[in-house]
Design a protein around this motif. Sequence first.
Motif, PDB file in Angstrom:
ATOM      1  N   LYS A  15      14.454  -0.703  -4.246  1.00  0.00           N
ATOM      2  CA  LYS A  15      14.452   0.657  -4.767  1.00  0.00           C
ATOM      3  C   LYS A  15      13.299   1.470  -4.175  1.00  0.00           C
ATOM      4  O   LYS A  15      13.359   2.697  -4.131  1.00  0.00           O
ATOM      5  N   ASN A  16      12.259   0.759  -3.765  1.00  0.00           N
ATOM      6  CA  ASN A  16      11.106   1.422  -3.139  1.00  0.00           C
ATOM      7  C   ASN A  16      11.070   0.997  -1.678  1.00  0.00           C
ATOM      8  O   ASN A  16      10.393   0.041  -1.303  1.00  0.00           O
ATOM      9  N   GLN A  17      11.800   1.699  -0.839  1.00  0.00           N
ATOM     10  CA  GLN A  17      11.998   1.279   0.546  1.00  0.00           C
ATOM     11  C   GLN A  17      10.706   1.284   1.355  1.00  0.00           C
ATOM     12  O   GLN A  17      10.487   0.403   2.190  1.00  0.00           O
ATOM     13  N   LYS A  18       9.857   2.267   1.122  1.00  0.00           N
ATOM     14  CA  LYS A  18       8.606   2.339   1.871  1.00  0.00           C
ATOM     15  C   LYS A  18       7.716   1.146   1.561  1.00  0.00           C
ATOM     16  O   LYS A  18       7.156   0.522   2.480  1.00  0.00           O
ATOM     17  N   GLU A  19       7.588   0.809   0.296  1.00  0.00           N
ATOM     18  CA  GLU A  19       6.778  -0.340  -0.108  1.00  0.00           C
ATOM     19  C   GLU A  19       7.425  -1.645   0.347  1.00  0.00           C
ATOM     20  O   GLU A  19       6.728  -2.584   0.754  1.00  0.00           O
ATOM     21  N   ALA A  20       8.756  -1.714   0.291  1.00  0.00           N
ATOM     22  CA  ALA A  20       9.477  -2.906   0.726  1.00  0.00           C
ATOM     23  C   ALA A  20       9.233  -3.177   2.202  1.00  0.00           C
ATOM     24  O   ALA A  20       9.015  -4.327   2.611  1.00  0.00           O
ATOM     25  N   LEU A  21       9.249  -2.131   3.012  1.00  0.00           N
ATOM     26  CA  LEU A  21       9.021  -2.287   4.453  1.00  0.00           C
ATOM     27  C   LEU A  21       7.582  -2.732   4.715  1.00  0.00           C
ATOM     28  O   LEU A  21       7.338  -3.601   5.570  1.00  0.00           O
ATOM     29  N   ARG A  22       6.653  -2.167   3.969  1.00  0.00           N
ATOM     30  CA  ARG A  22       5.247  -2.555   4.138  1.00  0.00           C
ATOM     31  C   ARG A  22       5.057  -4.034   3.823  1.00  0.00           C
ATOM     32  O   ARG A  22       4.382  -4.773   4.568  1.00  0.00           O
ATOM     33  N   MET A  23       5.678  -4.493   2.726  1.00  0.00           N
ATOM     34  CA  MET A  23       5.552  -5.890   2.329  1.00  0.00           C
ATOM     35  C   MET A  23       6.231  -6.811   3.332  1.00  0.00           C
ATOM     36  O   MET A  23       5.725  -7.906   3.636  1.00  0.00           O
ATOM     37  N   LEU A  24       7.379  -6.383   3.847  1.00  0.00           N
ATOM     38  CA  LEU A  24       8.101  -7.194   4.826  1.00  0.00           C
ATOM     39  C   LEU A  24       7.242  -7.411   6.067  1.00  0.00           C
ATOM     40  O   LEU A  24       7.122  -8.543   6.561  1.00  0.00           O
ATOM     41  N   ILE A  25       6.634  -6.350   6.579  1.00  0.00           N
ATOM     42  CA  ILE A  25       5.826  -6.468   7.797  1.00  0.00           C
ATOM     43  C   ILE A  25       4.551  -7.262   7.531  1.00  0.00           C
ATOM     44  O   ILE A  25       4.176  -8.154   8.309  1.00  0.00           O
ATOM     45  N   GLU A  26       3.901  -6.978   6.405  1.00  0.00           N
ATOM     46  CA  GLU A  26       2.635  -7.646   6.081  1.00  0.00           C
ATOM     47  C   GLU A  26       2.837  -9.133   5.789  1.00  0.00           C
ATOM     48  O   GLU A  26       2.209  -9.996   6.400  1.00  0.00           O
ATOM     49  N   GLN A  27       3.745  -9.421   4.847  1.00  0.00           N
ATOM     50  CA  GLN A  27       3.962 -10.816   4.466  1.00  0.00           C
ATOM     51  C   GLN A  27       4.739 -11.580   5.537  1.00  0.00           C
ATOM     52  O   GLN A  27       4.509 -12.768   5.750  1.00  0.00           O
ATOM     53  N   GLY A  28       5.669 -10.889   6.219  1.00  0.00           N
ATOM     54  CA  GLY A  28       6.419 -11.538   7.282  1.00  0.00           C
ATOM     55  C   GLY A  28       5.510 -11.997   8.408  1.00  0.00           C
ATOM     56  O   GLY A  28       5.635 -13.121   8.907  1.00  0.00           O
ATOM     57  N   SER A  29       4.556 -11.148   8.800  1.00  0.00           N
ATOM     58  CA  SER A  29       3.608 -11.511   9.851  1.00  0.00           C
ATOM     59  C   SER A  29       2.754 -12.694   9.425  1.00  0.00           C
ATOM     60  O   SER A  29       2.474 -13.607  10.220  1.00  0.00           O
ATOM     61  N   GLN A  30       2.351 -12.698   8.157  1.00  0.00           N
ATOM     62  CA  GLN A  30       1.532 -13.797   7.640  1.00  0.00           C
ATOM     63  C   GLN A  30       2.312 -15.111   7.648  1.00  0.00           C
ATOM     64  O   GLN A  30       1.793 -16.150   8.059  1.00  0.00           O
TER      65      GLN A  30
END
Length: 255
Positions: A136-151
């Motif tokens: 529902k919060n696409q901007k936050e979802a994308l941020r988490m995907l990039i941050e946590q995905g990279s980790q």
Amino acid sequence: MTQPLTSSRKADFSVYFGSTLFFIYTVFSTLIVGLLILICTIFPFSVRYKIADIWIDCLLYMLKLCCGLSHVIEGRENIPTDRAVIVLSKHQSAWETVALRQFISPQTAVLKKSLLQIPFGGWALATLKPIAIDRKNQKEALRMLIEQGSQRLQEGLFVIIFPEGTRVAPNDSKKFNAGGAMLAQKSAYPVLPLAHNAGEFWPRNSFLKYPGVITVKIGPLITTEGKKSKEINAEAEDWINQAMLEITSKNARSH
């Protein structure tokens, strides 16, 4: 695209009976294994991951035993053995949400945050380093995907992403979301495209599982360094769409 195999099938007693047995096994085993994983939170992540691996092996064995459904893999040699990568996979069924773990490991997946609220199964999943996002919060979802995905990639975990965002029927397709490709662009990790026809045998939102052999096709790695996310996404989408056509054509010839 040719209509899925299940469109011409009628579910007989064996399909209902086998699907019922598999459902009962899934419910009870999820409760037991979920509780066991929660108890094992005091141990390292590798212990919890191994328990989940054993559960999935047993689940796929029971799927074959109860429903006559198995799978074959083409392109297994394309899976890197020395590093983790981003896997962009076709999404047709619930099958791939568990089965990919058997041959692409260790891994984590991008999933809906709400799934972690499911008693036992969801709670246990929360201890296995998922990338849980709120759509529902696409901007936050994308941020988490990039941050946590990279980790997770740096930790050596394959990151499984279903770029269509939702399960799509075998005779349909949906434009790929940009999240997985943006993770690839930002992290510079390669992309492994994956196609399959699980939806022909385990249809989306269906209780029934039909006997047969799911075909999984794994493509060559797509390099991402110096590429924009749109280019990465287009390469992956083109390969997967072509692979789906090949799978469908091959199955049509065999029937």
